[in-house]
Design a protein around this motif. Structure first.
Motif, PDB file in Angstrom:
ATOM      1  N   ASN A   1      -8.203  11.424  -5.405  1.00 41.07           N
ATOM      2  CA  ASN A   1      -6.485  12.010  -4.393  1.00 41.07           C
ATOM      3  C   ASN A   1      -6.642  12.769  -3.253  1.00 41.07           C
ATOM      4  N   ARG A   2      -7.742  13.722  -3.368  1.00 44.90           N
ATOM      5  CA  ARG A   2      -7.948  15.307  -3.273  1.00 44.90           C
ATOM      6  C   ARG A   2      -8.628  15.815  -2.767  1.00 44.90           C
ATOM      7  N   PHE A   3      -8.751  16.650  -1.412  1.00 39.49           N
ATOM      8  CA  PHE A   3     -10.073  18.298  -2.122  1.00 39.49           C
ATOM      9  C   PHE A   3      -9.009  19.089  -2.715  1.00 39.49           C
ATOM     10  N   HIS A   4     -10.210  19.338  -3.226  1.00 33.60           N
ATOM     11  CA  HIS A   4     -10.828  20.545  -4.607  1.00 33.60           C
ATOM     12  C   HIS A   4     -11.457  21.684  -3.824  1.00 33.60           C
TER      13      HIS A   4
ATOM     14  N   ALA B   1       1.101  -1.256   0.368  1.00 35.97           N
ATOM     15  CA  ALA B   1      -0.008  -0.276  -0.128  1.00 35.97           C
ATOM     16  C   ALA B   1       1.344   1.417  -0.005  1.00 35.97           C
ATOM     17  N   GLU B   2       1.953   1.444   0.570  1.00 33.75           N
ATOM     18  CA  GLU B   2       2.345   2.013   0.844  1.00 33.75           C
ATOM     19  C   GLU B   2       3.957   2.640  -0.929  1.00 33.75           C
ATOM     20  N   GLY B   3       3.907   1.514  -1.217  1.00 37.87           N
ATOM     21  CA  GLY B   3       4.784   1.679  -2.534  1.00 37.87           C
ATOM     22  C   GLY B   3       3.631   1.698  -3.366  1.00 37.87           C
ATOM     23  N   ALA B   4       2.121   1.869  -3.628  1.00 36.65           N
ATOM     24  CA  ALA B   4       1.351   2.517  -4.716  1.00 36.65           C
ATOM     25  C   ALA B   4       1.544   3.569  -4.328  1.00 36.65           C
ATOM     26  N   LEU B   5       1.339   4.110  -3.032  1.00 35.14           N
ATOM     27  CA  LEU B   5       1.073   5.390  -2.786  1.00 35.14           C
ATOM     28  C   LEU B   5       2.322   6.461  -2.864  1.00 35.14           C
ATOM     29  N   LEU B   6       3.080   5.992  -3.132  1.00 35.71           N
ATOM     30  CA  LEU B   6       4.467   6.103  -3.066  1.00 35.71           C
ATOM     31  C   LEU B   6       5.086   6.244  -5.256  1.00 35.71           C
ATOM     32  N   TRP B   7       4.644   4.685  -5.815  1.00 38.00           N
ATOM     33  CA  TRP B   7       4.294   5.173  -7.793  1.00 38.00           C
ATOM     34  C   TRP B   7       3.970   5.841  -8.267  1.00 38.00           C
ATOM     35  N   GLY B   8       2.133   6.167  -6.942  1.00 30.44           N
ATOM     36  CA  GLY B   8       0.764   6.571  -8.039  1.00 30.44           C
ATOM     37  C   GLY B   8       1.353   8.333  -7.763  1.00 30.44           C
ATOM     38  N   THR B   9       1.727   8.915  -6.700  1.00 33.49           N
ATOM     39  CA  THR B   9       1.899   9.955  -6.679  1.00 33.49           C
ATOM     40  C   THR B   9       3.156  10.330  -7.878  1.00 33.49           C
TER      41      THR B   9
ATOM     42  N   ALA C   1      -5.772  -1.040 -12.459  1.00 33.15           N
ATOM     43  CA  ALA C   1      -6.799   0.291 -14.008  1.00 33.15           C
ATOM     44  C   ALA C   1      -6.676   1.525 -13.429  1.00 33.15           C
ATOM     45  N   GLY C   2      -5.754   2.316 -12.464  1.00 38.84           N
ATOM     46  CA  GLY C   2      -5.513   3.182 -12.406  1.00 38.84           C
ATOM     47  C   GLY C   2      -4.380   3.517 -13.447  1.00 38.84           C
ATOM     48  N   ALA C   3      -3.210   3.035 -13.595  1.00 38.34           N
ATOM     49  CA  ALA C   3      -2.141   2.836 -13.507  1.00 38.34           C
ATOM     50  C   ALA C   3      -2.406   2.684 -15.152  1.00 38.34           C
ATOM     51  N   TYR C   4      -3.356   1.924 -15.595  1.00 36.52           N
ATOM     52  CA  TYR C   4      -3.189   1.759 -17.195  1.00 36.52           C
ATOM     53  C   TYR C   4      -4.078   2.957 -17.644  1.00 36.52           C
ATOM     54  N   VAL C   5      -5.322   3.645 -16.684  1.00 33.78           N
ATOM     55  CA  VAL C   5      -5.754   4.743 -17.364  1.00 33.78           C
ATOM     56  C   VAL C   5      -4.782   5.539 -17.771  1.00 33.78           C
ATOM     57  N   THR C   6      -3.907   6.176 -16.122  1.00 32.89           N
ATOM     58  CA  THR C   6      -3.145   7.294 -16.293  1.00 32.89           C
ATOM     59  C   THR C   6      -1.644   7.058 -17.082  1.00 32.89           C
ATOM     60  N   LEU C   7      -1.408   5.608 -18.031  1.00 29.28           N
ATOM     61  CA  LEU C   7      -0.247   5.608 -18.335  1.00 29.28           C
ATOM     62  C   LEU C   7      -0.790   6.068 -19.904  1.00 29.28           C
ATOM     63  N   SER C   8      -1.470   5.526 -20.537  1.00 33.86           N
ATOM     64  CA  SER C   8      -2.627   5.648 -21.444  1.00 33.86           C
ATOM     65  C   SER C   8      -2.914   7.218 -21.656  1.00 33.86           C
ATOM     66  N   ASN C   9      -3.274   7.460 -20.796  1.00 35.30           N
ATOM     67  CA  ASN C   9      -4.126   8.998 -20.617  1.00 35.30           C
ATOM     68  C   ASN C   9      -2.489  10.893 -21.150  1.00 35.30           C
ATOM     69  N   ALA C  10      -1.391   9.772 -20.592  1.00 34.90           N
ATOM     70  CA  ALA C  10       0.083  10.030 -20.115  1.00 34.90           C
ATOM     71  C   ALA C  10       0.827  10.711 -21.884  1.00 34.90           C
TER      72      ALA C  10
ATOM     73  N   MET D   1     -18.463  14.441  -3.633  1.00 29.00           N
ATOM     74  CA  MET D   1     -17.587  13.582  -3.780  1.00 29.00           C
ATOM     75  C   MET D   1     -17.874  12.380  -5.251  1.00 29.00           C
ATOM     76  N   LYS D   2     -16.734  12.289  -5.204  1.00 24.22           N
ATOM     77  CA  LYS D   2     -16.681  11.023  -6.314  1.00 24.22           C
ATOM     78  C   LYS D   2     -15.403   9.905  -5.696  1.00 24.22           C
ATOM     79  N   ASN D   3     -15.881   8.880  -6.455  1.00 24.87           N
ATOM     80  CA  ASN D   3     -15.090   7.695  -6.684  1.00 24.87           C
ATOM     81  C   ASN D   3     -13.991   7.139  -7.066  1.00 24.87           C
ATOM     82  N   LEU D   4     -13.544   8.305  -7.938  1.00 27.71           N
ATOM     83  CA  LEU D   4     -12.501   8.273  -9.273  1.00 27.71           C
ATOM     84  C   LEU D   4     -11.900  10.003  -8.984  1.00 27.71           C
ATOM     85  N   ARG D   5     -10.337   9.644  -9.646  1.00 24.01           N
ATOM     86  CA  ARG D   5      -9.783  11.173  -9.394  1.00 24.01           C
ATOM     87  C   ARG D   5     -10.788  11.463 -10.400  1.00 24.01           C
ATOM     88  N   MET D   6     -10.580  12.945 -10.318  1.00 22.68           N
ATOM     89  CA  MET D   6     -11.432  13.593 -10.993  1.00 22.68           C
ATOM     90  C   MET D   6     -10.060  14.428 -12.822  1.00 22.68           C
ATOM     91  N   CYS D   7     -11.289  13.890 -14.263  1.00 20.55           N
ATOM     92  CA  CYS D   7     -10.545  14.466 -14.758  1.00 20.55           C
ATOM     93  C   CYS D   7      -9.727  15.325 -15.551  1.00 20.55           C
TER      94      CYS D   7
END
Length: 250
Positions: A234-237, A43-51, A80-89, A204-210
């Motif tokens: 991810n965070r509050f906006h 879980a900590e590794g996911a936070l690091l590499w997700g950041t 799933a988030g890793a695939y989607v974020t990389l494809s968007n990048a 409130m949203k269950n995913l990252r805001m696009c």
């Protein structure tokens, strides 16, 4: 930390430093630090590499995004988030074939992205919204308001439907329609209709805001002169007067 305060630095502390490097655009240093950290807790590794993955997408660093995604997928964290974020990048830098290939890999591996869902609480009731679904109470009023806001945003130079999303063989008008019906926009429009002016709207949203919806919320906050608070995965906006408290980094 150790000498002055007697605190042994842990993965979470290094992750904060990686995040700080990313926020000022020093991704190479962030990447170097991330690789030097030994993390045992997945879980900590996911936070690091997700950041690092989120930051590399924002800064167009596909090379770093690829490694961050690989580490997340190999550790079976945020797959799933890793695939989607990389494809968007990849899509944001014009590497459409790679982006398309990643989506194909995702399907072949049976990885399914959670459907977008947002909700608002009004008095003692919770109202839930799903992307593209207008079957809820006052759905027609919400669609009418979104179209009106879209027109006013375009007058201010907003170009909808093109930021941070991957679409293939979709006309521009269709892209705008798809993005404009994301769950957070439906929730916001409903709240604008139901919640009196002067009261802060909280979504409130269950995913990252696009990125596109993030730009839209900034623009709408200036148009309607109201404050919105969005809590995504991810965070509050905090949107106010055309800007967001996150500084466009999330």
């Amino acid at each position: 930390m150790l000498e002055k305060h007697g605190v042994e630095p842990e993965a979470k502390h290094y992750t904060c430093v990686v995040d700080m490097y990313c926020r000022v655009g020093r991704l190479d240093e962030a990447h170097k630090l991330a690789k030097s950290i030994h993390v045992e807790n997945p879980a900590e590794g996911a936070l690091l590499w997700g950041t690092l993955l989120s930051a590399s997408r924002l800064h167009g660093r596909v090379d770093i995004a690829q490694e961050a995604s690989r580490r997340l997928i190999e550790s079976n964290q945020q797959v799933a988030g890793a695939y989607v974020t990389l494809s968007n990048a990849c899509a944001s830098t014009g590497e459409w074939e790679i982006a398309h290939g990643l989506r194909s890999q995702m399907k072949q591996a049976g990885v399914v992205k959670d459907p977008g869902c947002s909700w608002v609480e009004i008095r003692d009731s919770t109202f839930v919204f799903h992307a593209g679904d207008l079957s809820f109470e006052r759905g027609e009023d919400v669609l009418r308001l979104l179209r009106e806001l879209e027109g006013r945003m375009k007058e201010r130079g907003y170009a909808g439907g093109s930021l941070g999303l991957v679409f293939f063989e979709v006309e521009q008008e269709a892209k705008e329609e798809i993005v404009s019906l994301h769950s957070e926009r439906l929730a916001l429009a409903f709240a604008l209709i139901v919640i009196p002016k002067g009261i802060t709207i909280r979504v409130m949203k269950n995913l990252r805001m696009c990125k596109d919806c993030h730009e839209a919320f900034k623009a709408i906050s200036g148009i309607v002169e109201r404050d919105f608070i969005v809590r995504d995965v991810n965070r509050f906006h905090h949107f106010r007067d055309g800007s967001c408290s996150c500084g466009d980094f999330w």
